[in-house]
Design an enzyme around this catalytic site. Structure first.
Site, mmCIF file in Angstrom:
data_model
loop_
_atom_site.group_PDB
_atom_site.id
_atom_site.type_symbol
_atom_site.label_atom_id
_atom_site.label_comp_id
_atom_site.label_asym_id
_atom_site.label_seq_id
_atom_site.Cartn_x
_atom_site.Cartn_y
_atom_site.Cartn_z
ATOM 1 N N GLY A 10 0.947 -1.263 -0.035
ATOM 2 C CA GLY A 10 0.048 -0.076 -0.149
ATOM 3 C C GLY A 10 0.955 1.225 -0.018
ATOM 4 O O GLY A 10 1.934 1.237 0.781
ATOM 5 N N GLU A 103 5.207 -4.958 5.989
ATOM 6 C CA GLU A 103 5.583 -6.235 6.329
ATOM 7 C C GLU A 103 5.649 -7.468 4.859
ATOM 8 O O GLU A 103 6.686 -8.213 5.129
ATOM 9 C CB GLU A 103 4.105 -6.805 6.939
ATOM 10 C CG GLU A 103 4.015 -8.120 7.393
ATOM 11 C CD GLU A 103 2.487 -8.442 7.517
ATOM 12 O OE1 GLU A 103 1.915 -7.735 7.508
ATOM 13 O OE2 GLU A 103 2.322 -9.617 8.069
ATOM 14 N N THR A 126 4.674 2.010 6.401
ATOM 15 C CA THR A 126 3.221 1.823 6.353
ATOM 16 C C THR A 126 2.344 2.785 7.143
ATOM 17 O O THR A 126 3.003 2.887 8.158
ATOM 18 C CB THR A 126 2.991 0.335 6.556
ATOM 19 O OG1 THR A 126 1.679 -0.018 7.065
ATOM 20 C CG2 THR A 126 3.767 -0.229 7.943
ATOM 21 N N ASP A 128 0.163 1.511 8.907
ATOM 22 C CA ASP A 128 -0.260 0.625 9.999
ATOM 23 C C ASP A 128 0.592 0.774 11.030
ATOM 24 O O ASP A 128 0.267 0.420 12.313
ATOM 25 C CB ASP A 128 -0.384 -0.837 9.277
ATOM 26 C CG ASP A 128 -1.418 -1.082 8.366
ATOM 27 O OD1 ASP A 128 -2.128 -0.109 8.136
ATOM 28 O OD2 ASP A 128 -1.115 -1.939 7.485
ATOM 29 N N MET A 170 -8.155 2.483 9.073
ATOM 30 C CA MET A 170 -7.316 1.438 8.581
ATOM 31 C C MET A 170 -6.366 0.866 9.794
ATOM 32 O O MET A 170 -6.576 1.586 10.837
ATOM 33 C CB MET A 170 -6.478 1.885 7.378
ATOM 34 C CG MET A 170 -7.185 1.901 5.962
ATOM 35 S SD MET A 170 -6.274 2.143 4.693
ATOM 36 C CE MET A 170 -7.395 1.726 3.438
ATOM 37 N N GLY A 171 -5.444 0.263 9.114
ATOM 38 C CA GLY A 171 -4.579 -0.161 10.206
ATOM 39 C C GLY A 171 -4.244 -1.986 10.137
ATOM 40 O O GLY A 171 -3.565 -2.290 11.090
ATOM 41 N N ARG A 172 -5.038 -2.427 9.286
ATOM 42 C CA ARG A 172 -5.176 -4.103 9.044
ATOM 43 C C ARG A 172 -5.190 -4.758 10.410
ATOM 44 O O ARG A 172 -6.078 -4.245 11.163
ATOM 45 C CB ARG A 172 -3.637 -4.397 8.510
ATOM 46 C CG ARG A 172 -3.953 -5.778 7.882
ATOM 47 C CD ARG A 172 -2.684 -5.978 7.049
ATOM 48 N NE ARG A 172 -2.920 -5.731 5.629
ATOM 49 C CZ ARG A 172 -1.983 -5.950 4.534
ATOM 50 N NH1 ARG A 172 -0.728 -6.077 4.949
ATOM 51 N NH2 ARG A 172 -2.263 -5.593 3.527
ATOM 52 N N GLU A 223 -10.443 -1.044 11.148
ATOM 53 C CA GLU A 223 -11.189 -1.928 10.273
ATOM 54 C C GLU A 223 -10.992 -3.521 10.615
ATOM 55 O O GLU A 223 -11.718 -4.363 10.216
ATOM 56 C CB GLU A 223 -10.473 -1.669 8.827
ATOM 57 C CG GLU A 223 -8.967 -2.059 8.672
ATOM 58 C CD GLU A 223 -8.146 -1.568 7.554
ATOM 59 O OE1 GLU A 223 -8.972 -1.542 6.467
ATOM 60 O OE2 GLU A 223 -7.014 -1.942 7.520
ATOM 61 N N ARG A 267 -24.606 7.053 12.534
ATOM 62 C CA ARG A 267 -24.194 7.113 11.040
ATOM 63 C C ARG A 267 -22.873 6.511 11.119
ATOM 64 O O ARG A 267 -21.909 6.737 12.078
ATOM 65 C CB ARG A 267 -24.054 8.408 10.707
ATOM 66 C CG ARG A 267 -25.416 9.045 10.244
ATOM 67 C CD ARG A 267 -26.036 8.588 9.164
ATOM 68 N NE ARG A 267 -27.226 9.299 8.885
ATOM 69 C CZ ARG A 267 -28.453 9.189 9.511
ATOM 70 N NH1 ARG A 267 -28.617 8.001 10.395
ATOM 71 N NH2 ARG A 267 -29.660 9.950 9.061
HETATM 72 O O1 F6P Z 1 -1.094 -1.662 4.702
HETATM 73 C C1 F6P Z 1 -1.847 -0.406 4.717
HETATM 74 C C2 F6P Z 1 -3.340 -0.483 4.356
HETATM 75 O O2 F6P Z 1 -3.634 0.636 4.148
HETATM 76 C C3 F6P Z 1 -4.179 -1.232 5.457
HETATM 77 O O3 F6P Z 1 -4.280 -0.357 6.529
HETATM 78 C C4 F6P Z 1 -5.136 -1.655 4.676
HETATM 79 O O4 F6P Z 1 -5.995 -2.712 5.216
HETATM 80 C C5 F6P Z 1 -4.854 -2.079 3.355
HETATM 81 O O5 F6P Z 1 -3.553 -1.525 3.286
HETATM 82 C C6 F6P Z 1 -5.770 -1.609 2.116
HETATM 83 O O6 F6P Z 1 -5.114 -2.026 0.862
HETATM 84 P P1 F6P Z 1 -5.641 -1.479 -0.366
HETATM 85 O O7 F6P Z 1 -5.021 -0.265 -0.595
HETATM 86 O O8 F6P Z 1 -5.043 -2.944 -1.225
HETATM 87 O O9 F6P Z 1 -7.015 -1.592 -0.509
#
Ligand code: F6P
Length: 343
Positions: A10, A103, A126, A128, A170-172, A223, A267
C-alpha cells in the site's frame, strides 16, 4: 555502484521523500547510479524500470504516493519469480536493491536475501505502524493526523444531530491508528483488533454517556476490529497474493447494531484511502529522509539483508529477518491509557 529501488504494498505519504533521499545521497555523495523499478516487485519481474536522477526526483519531497508506482506483487507466487528478479538485477548490473515496504514487501526482501543470497536491503513504511523492529514507520503520522482531523470534524456534526458517529479507520491487524486517533480526537469508544469487543459493552458505554447528558458519541473502530465470538456475526473477504484478507465494513455493521440496540440515531463513516493520500506531515518527511539516507549508506557499505529502524529516537540497522519476525500490535498497557476517557 548501481542500486535498484522499489516501493511495494500500500502506498503511504513519505515514499517520495525516501526515494529522493536515496537518489540525492546515492548520486551526489557516493557517486552511485540509481535505477527505479516500477510497481513494487512487479518491476524486476516484468523489466519495468527507469534511471532515477537528481533532476527526475526534484520537487517530490512534499508529494504523497510514490513516483515509482506500487503493487502487491509477490515474486514467490510467480513461476520462476526469484530467478526473474535475479536475472533482472544481472541485466541491469545492479549491486543490490533497496525495497521500501511494509510487512509483505520486506518479507519478500528478507527471503530473497536469506534463502537466495540476493543483495537486498529494506526500508520500513506503512500507515499501519505494525513492524516490531522499528518504533515508527513513516506514513503513520500522516494517517493519524488525517484520522484525528476527521474525528474533530465529526464531533461537531454528531453533537448538532445528537447522533452516534462510527468512524472506521485503517491499520489492518494493528490498532495503532484507531487507538491514537481515538485518544487525540476524544473518541468515546475505541475498538481495536487486539481486543475483541462485545457489542453489549459498546452499547452500554454509549447509554452511560447519554445518561450523563452527553447526547452524542464518537465510536472509533479499526477496520480489523472483531467481535467476541458469539456476540456479533464476523465477516470474511477476498485475499491478496500475500494471503491477506481485504478488510473493511465493520463500521457499517456497527452502525446497524448500535442503532438497533440503543435506539440512538447512528451513522458510519469509512475514512479508507483518504488516510493514505496527500502530502506527508513534516515528521513523516523527516523520518523517510533519515531512513532513505541510512539505506543508501548501508548499500554503499555492502550491508545487505538489513533495514534501518527507529530505536530510542536513533536510526539503527537491524536484520530484515528480525524486522519481519512479528507484528507490532497494541499492548494492553497502551490501550489502558485510553480507558479513563471511554464512555
Ligand atoms: O497496509 C496499509 C493498508 O492501508 C491497510 O491499513 C489496509 O488494510 C490495506 O492497506 C488496504 O489495502 P488496499 O489499498 O489494497 O485496499
Amino acid at each position: 555502484m548501481r542500486v535498484g529501488v522499489l516501493t511495494g504494498g500500500g502506498d503511504c505519504p513519505g515514499l517520495n521523500a525516501a526515494i529522493r533521499a536515496i537518489v540525492r545521497k546515492g548520486i551526489d555523495h557516493h557517486g552511485h547510479a540509481i535505477v527505479g523499478f516500477r510497481d513494487g516487485w512487479r518491476g524486476p519481474l516484468e523489466n519495468l524500470h527507469e534511471e532515477l536522477t537528481i533532476e527526475s526526483t526534484r520537487g517530490i519531497l512534499p508529494r504523497g504516493g510514490t513516483i515509482l508506482g506500487t503493487s502487491r506483487t509477490n515474486p514467490f507466487k510467480r513461476e520462476n519469480g526469484v530467478e526473474m528478479v535475479r536475472e533482472s538485477m544481472e541485466a541491469l548490473h545492479l549491486d543490490g536493491i533497496i525495497a521500501i515496504g511494509g510487512e509483505d514487501t520486506l518479507g519478500v526482501a528478507a527471503r530473497l536475501n536469506d534463502e537466495h543470497d540476493l543483495a537486498v536491503l529494506g526500508v520500513p513504511k506503512t500507515i499501519d505502524n505494525d513492524l516490531s523492529a522499528t518504533e515508527m514507520t513513516f506514513g503513520f503520522d500522516t494517517a493519524l493526523q488525517v484520522a484525528t482531523e476527521a474525528i474533530d470534524r465529526l464531533h461537531t456534526t454528531a453533537e448538532s444531530h445528537h447522533r452516534v458517529m462510527v468512524v472506521e479507520v485503517m491499520g489492518r491487524h494493528a490498532g495503532w491508528i484507531a487507538l491514537q486517533s481515538g485518544l487525540a480526537g476524544g473518541g468515546d469508544v475505541i475498538l481495536i483488533p487486539e481486543r475483541p469487543f462485545d457489542i453489549d459493552d459498546v452499547c452500554q458505554l454509549i447509554r452511560r454517556r447519554h445518561s450523563r447528558g452527553r447526547f452524542f458519541s464518537i465510536v472509533v473502530t479499526a477496520e480489523g476490529a472483531v467481535p467476541k465470538e458469539g456476540t456479533m456475526e464476523a465477516a470474511d473477504g477476498e485475499r491478496d497474493e500475500f494471503g491477506h484478507v481485504r478488510l473493511g465494513g465493520i463500521g457499517v455493521r456497527l452502525e446497524h447494531e448500535i442503532e438497533q440496540r440503543t435506539g440512538f440515531e447512528t451513522r458510519a463513516v469509512v475514512l479508507g484511502h483518504i488516510q493514505r493520500g496527500g502530502t506527508p506531515t513534516a515528521y513523516d518527511r523527516v523520518l523517510a529522509t533519515r531512513f532513505g539516507v541510512a539505506a543508501i549508506d548501508a548499500a554503499h557499505a555492502g550491508q545487505w539483508g538489513m533495514m534501518p529502524a527507529l530505536r530510542c529516537g536513533r536510526i539503527e540497522l537491524v536484520s530484515l529477518q528480525e524486522a519481519v519476525a512479528e507484528l507490532r500490535t497494541v499492548p494492553p498497557e497502551e490501550f489502558a491509557v485510553a480507558a479513563p476517557f471511554l464512555g
